[in-house]
Design a protein around this motif. Structure first.
Motif, PDB file in Angstrom:
ATOM      1  N   VAL A  64       0.860  -1.183   0.000  1.00 16.71           N
ATOM      2  CA  VAL A  64       0.000   0.000   0.000  1.00 16.71           C
ATOM      3  C   VAL A  64       0.898   1.236   0.000  1.00 16.71           C
ATOM      4  N   PHE A  65       0.659   2.128  -0.953  1.00 18.03           N
ATOM      5  CA  PHE A  65       1.398   3.390  -1.024  1.00 18.03           C
ATOM      6  C   PHE A  65       0.454   4.484  -0.543  1.00 18.03           C
ATOM      7  N   CYS A  66       0.913   5.307   0.392  1.00 17.85           N
ATOM      8  CA  CYS A  66       0.073   6.331   1.012  1.00 17.85           C
ATOM      9  C   CYS A  66       0.713   7.705   0.824  1.00 17.85           C
ATOM     10  N   ASP A  67      -0.098   8.680   0.497  1.00 17.26           N
ATOM     11  CA  ASP A  67       0.386  10.044   0.325  1.00 17.26           C
ATOM     12  C   ASP A  67      -0.624  10.973   0.990  1.00 17.26           C
ATOM     13  N   MET A  68      -0.158  11.767   1.946  1.00 23.75           N
ATOM     14  CA  MET A  68      -1.062  12.688   2.642  1.00 23.75           C
ATOM     15  C   MET A  68      -1.606  13.714   1.662  1.00 23.75           C
TER      16      MET A  68
ATOM     17  N   TYR B 235      -1.896   7.776  -6.925  1.00 22.11           N
ATOM     18  CA  TYR B 235      -2.042   9.027  -7.670  1.00 22.11           C
ATOM     19  C   TYR B 235      -3.435   9.112  -8.310  1.00 22.11           C
ATOM     20  N   ILE B 236      -3.916   7.987  -8.838  1.00 27.41           N
ATOM     21  CA  ILE B 236      -5.260   7.938  -9.431  1.00 27.41           C
ATOM     22  C   ILE B 236      -6.308   8.253  -8.363  1.00 27.41           C
TER      23      ILE B 236
ATOM     24  N   ALA C  63      -2.990   0.478  -3.820  1.00 26.29           N
ATOM     25  CA  ALA C  63      -2.459  -0.832  -3.446  1.00 26.29           C
ATOM     26  C   ALA C  63      -2.237  -1.703  -4.661  1.00 26.29           C
ATOM     27  N   VAL C  64      -1.263  -2.581  -4.526  1.00 22.93           N
ATOM     28  CA  VAL C  64      -0.969  -3.566  -5.566  1.00 22.93           C
ATOM     29  C   VAL C  64      -0.669  -4.885  -4.857  1.00 22.93           C
ATOM     30  N   GLN C  65      -1.088  -5.973  -5.501  1.00 22.33           N
ATOM     31  CA  GLN C  65      -0.872  -7.287  -4.898  1.00 22.33           C
ATOM     32  C   GLN C  65       0.506  -7.837  -5.233  1.00 22.33           C
TER      33      GLN C  65
ATOM     34  N   LYS D 290     -10.154  12.178  -5.903  1.00 17.64           N
ATOM     35  CA  LYS D 290     -10.595  13.013  -4.777  1.00 17.64           C
ATOM     36  C   LYS D 290     -10.649  14.487  -5.187  1.00 17.64           C
ATOM     37  N   LYS D 291      -9.641  14.930  -5.945  1.00 16.06           N
ATOM     38  CA  LYS D 291      -9.597  16.336  -6.383  1.00 16.06           C
ATOM     39  C   LYS D 291     -10.732  16.645  -7.353  1.00 16.06           C
ATOM     40  N   ILE D 292     -11.052  15.684  -8.221  1.00 10.31           N
ATOM     41  CA  ILE D 292     -12.166  15.866  -9.152  1.00 10.31           C
ATOM     42  C   ILE D 292     -13.484  15.943  -8.369  1.00 10.31           C
ATOM     43  N   GLU D 293     -13.669  15.017  -7.411  1.00  6.33           N
ATOM     44  CA  GLU D 293     -14.877  15.018  -6.582  1.00  6.33           C
ATOM     45  C   GLU D 293     -15.035  16.317  -5.800  1.00  6.33           C
ATOM     46  N   ALA D 294     -13.907  16.855  -5.336  1.00  6.77           N
ATOM     47  CA  ALA D 294     -13.948  18.091  -4.550  1.00  6.77           C
ATOM     48  C   ALA D 294     -14.054  19.343  -5.430  1.00  6.77           C
ATOM     49  N   GLY D 295     -13.985  19.134  -6.750  1.00 11.60           N
ATOM     50  CA  GLY D 295     -14.069  20.261  -7.666  1.00 11.60           C
ATOM     51  C   GLY D 295     -12.786  21.070  -7.769  1.00 11.60           C
ATOM     52  N   ILE D 296     -11.684  20.515  -7.256  1.00 10.79           N
ATOM     53  CA  ILE D 296     -10.404  21.220  -7.289  1.00 10.79           C
ATOM     54  C   ILE D 296      -9.828  21.189  -8.719  1.00 10.79           C
TER      55      ILE D 296
END
Length: 166
Positions: free
Chosen positions: A39-43, A151-152, A129-131, A157-163
């Motif tokens: 799992v790759f996480c980015d704040m 990144y996707i 995440a990737v298996q 999230k940015k599209i949903e937030a209208g950013i």
């Protein structure tokens, strides 16, 4: 030398420590014929927190996020801070179905933290995440692919937030 493999701020593995422990965990998984997820996480928005409230606030946000990641995932999972606001988790036997549930749980924990904190900022994090499997346990390659999936998620999230618009 554990000091050279531990992140000073969060007390989890640093990049070097994660790459070593992660490779060992993948080797173990392979020998046991187990799969799992990287799992790759980015704040989300750490730069804005740093720019608006200062780096001490950014450090507090990072520490809070790591605490929430630890509450979400299992203590047996391998946690690492790859740098800045990027983290990785190696979780043996974790399925995508369980991962989706963990993502929701983490979002709920972030929401709860944001509602109850005295901090002037809010925290959230994007995960990809990737298996890994017997066919694929190249940690560098897996991290790269998990980062692309993260990144996707961040873009969604940015599209949903209208950013950003599509």
């Amino acid at each position: 030398d554990t000091k050279s493999r531990t992140d000073e701020l969060t007390h989890i593995l640093n990049r070097r420590g994660f790459m070593i422990a992660g490779a060992q965990a993948l080797q173990f998984s392979s020998s046991m014929r187990k799969t799992g997820l990287i799992v790759f996480c980015d704040m989300d928005g750490l730069k804005k927190i740093n720019d608006t409230y200062g780096h001490d606030a950014g450090d507090r946000a990072i520490i809070a996020e790591v605490d929430l990641l630890k509450k979400t995932f299992r203590s047996a999972d391998t946690f690492g801070r790859l740098g800045g606001d990027e983290f990785a988790i190696l979780s043996i036997s974790l399925s995508f179905e369980m991962f989706e549930r963990l993502k929701k749980r983490l979002d709920n924990l972030c929401d709860e933290w944001n509602r109850h904190t005295k901090e002037p900022f809010k925290i959230s994090i994007s995960l990809g995440a990737v298996q890994f499997s017997v066919q694929n346990y190249d940690l560098v390659e897996l991290l790269k692919e998990a980062d692309e999936r993260q990144y996707i998620e961040k873009r969604r999230k940015k599209i949903e937030a209208g950013i950003i618009s599509v």
